[in-house]
Enzyme design. Sequence first.
Site, mmCIF file in Angstrom:
data_model
loop_
_atom_site.group_PDB
_atom_site.id
_atom_site.type_symbol
_atom_site.label_atom_id
_atom_site.label_comp_id
_atom_site.label_asym_id
_atom_site.label_seq_id
_atom_site.Cartn_x
_atom_site.Cartn_y
_atom_site.Cartn_z
ATOM 1 N N HIS A 20 44.949 34.498 72.220
ATOM 2 C CA HIS A 20 44.109 35.261 71.289
ATOM 3 C C HIS A 20 44.959 36.143 70.373
ATOM 4 O O HIS A 20 44.749 36.178 69.165
ATOM 5 C CB HIS A 20 43.136 36.145 72.066
ATOM 6 C CG HIS A 20 42.030 35.405 72.737
ATOM 7 N ND1 HIS A 20 40.702 35.563 72.388
ATOM 8 C CD2 HIS A 20 42.034 34.495 73.737
ATOM 9 C CE1 HIS A 20 39.945 34.789 73.148
ATOM 10 N NE2 HIS A 20 40.737 34.137 73.978
ATOM 11 N N ASP A 120 38.965 40.346 67.365
ATOM 12 C CA ASP A 120 38.783 39.136 68.164
ATOM 13 C C ASP A 120 37.346 39.007 68.657
ATOM 14 O O ASP A 120 36.629 40.000 68.842
ATOM 15 C CB ASP A 120 39.739 39.174 69.362
ATOM 16 C CG ASP A 120 39.759 37.881 70.138
ATOM 17 O OD1 ASP A 120 40.588 37.011 69.822
ATOM 18 O OD2 ASP A 120 38.940 37.710 71.071
#
Length: 468
Positions: A20, A120
């Site tokens: 991520h 994110d």
Amino acid sequence: MAEGQRRAHILVIPYPAQGHMLPLLDLASLLSDRFRLVVTVAVTQGNLPLLSPLLSRSPAVSTLVLPFPENPSLPRGLENTMFLSWPQFGLLHRALGGLHGPILRWARARPDPPDAVLSDIFVGWTARLAAELGVPRLVFSPSGAFALAVMNSLWRRMPQRSDVDDPNELVAFPSIPGSPVYRWCELSTLWRSYKRGDPVSEFIKEGMLANLGSWGLVVNTFSDLEGTYLDHLRNEYLGNPRVWAVGPLAPSHGTASAAERGGPVSVPAEKVAAWLNGCEEGSVVYVAFGSQAMLSPPAAAALAAGLERSGARFVWAARAGTAVPEVFEERAAGRGLVIRGWAPQVAILAHPAVGSFVTHCGWNSVIEAAAAGVALLAWPMGADQFTNAQLLVEAGVGVRVCDGGPTSVPDPDELARAVAESVGEPGRERRERAKAMGTRTMQATTEGGSSYKDLVKLVGELSKLATM
């Protein structure tokens, strides 16, 4: 950007998992280095050492270093998923929500507060942060559009099983193009771990649903591969056209892969290249399972047996702790190379000798293989990997070699056959399709390509925010 116009300030908030953080920071570097936006990355003290090598290559990117929020349920100093056991993942999600107050105070105290929050998909609590700052929030998805569509459907619909003891019960997704169907055990582990009324579960659900109201969505993919699903996200996920496909994202400086940048490379790229140089074009199978997946001892034994029986040349990047059979390397000497720990994955995939890739289908590995034009042998383990595997099979560049999941063990003979075919005549057509996709993948990010155009459009929208 017009001369004299103030540059937009973007606050970037990653989720502390290698798959991520790294692509989002690659995007942050692009926004700062190539397009001269003002970028600040919020990072906790424990994650700073992991990101410092990348951040040092982009000196214009600023960092907001924060102490990790106190949480008695998490071991002190363990702030990244690579150091946590699965039951602690949810605790990490909720603990990160404690950064809301410190970031809010930092932003309000600055003479140049952020014009937008880019965060994110796993930090949905930043939607409220952006609202309190009075700025738009953009969601960044390190996963592909197809996987994101499935994940979104799960959290919005919350489907239930008719038989709670049947892990193979089928779950349909009729609203998604192609109406995919998955076994219950193939769905997101994070979603399957949800418990109604549990504070951690409810916090995660609230964050995932908050993503639906975001101002925009940035996806690490490209339209040639996922155009149908990107349109679905525009129409069903956000209900507006502000969905930008900007992938494959890659380091702005150098060629290290997401997996490689998760730790020190165990074998120099030059040594691996020297070994590969002695192999025929397209004759080598590369094997790697990313930074999170760990093969069980039976699965590792089956993999070793399959590689040995295949007769194919191979490079196996065995994560530290993988139970590689003791005599395997001796028997495979000369035909195979076992790398203990991190491998120079991008360099390996780009070598002409590599013809196929046995992978868990983590999205970073998928698009690195796509860019290299390498066919895939899919062995999904969890998360978004089952949807990624299906996408590859349907695109004609991949084939399933294991049912997948942490307890699955492939049949060594069937695996051997699939490995041999992947670099032999039976796999030639798949390899040719993969090479063609590699060309299209690289074209997407060059000037005039679809991802390049989307990136320019994204920067244009962000720049407008500085004038509002």
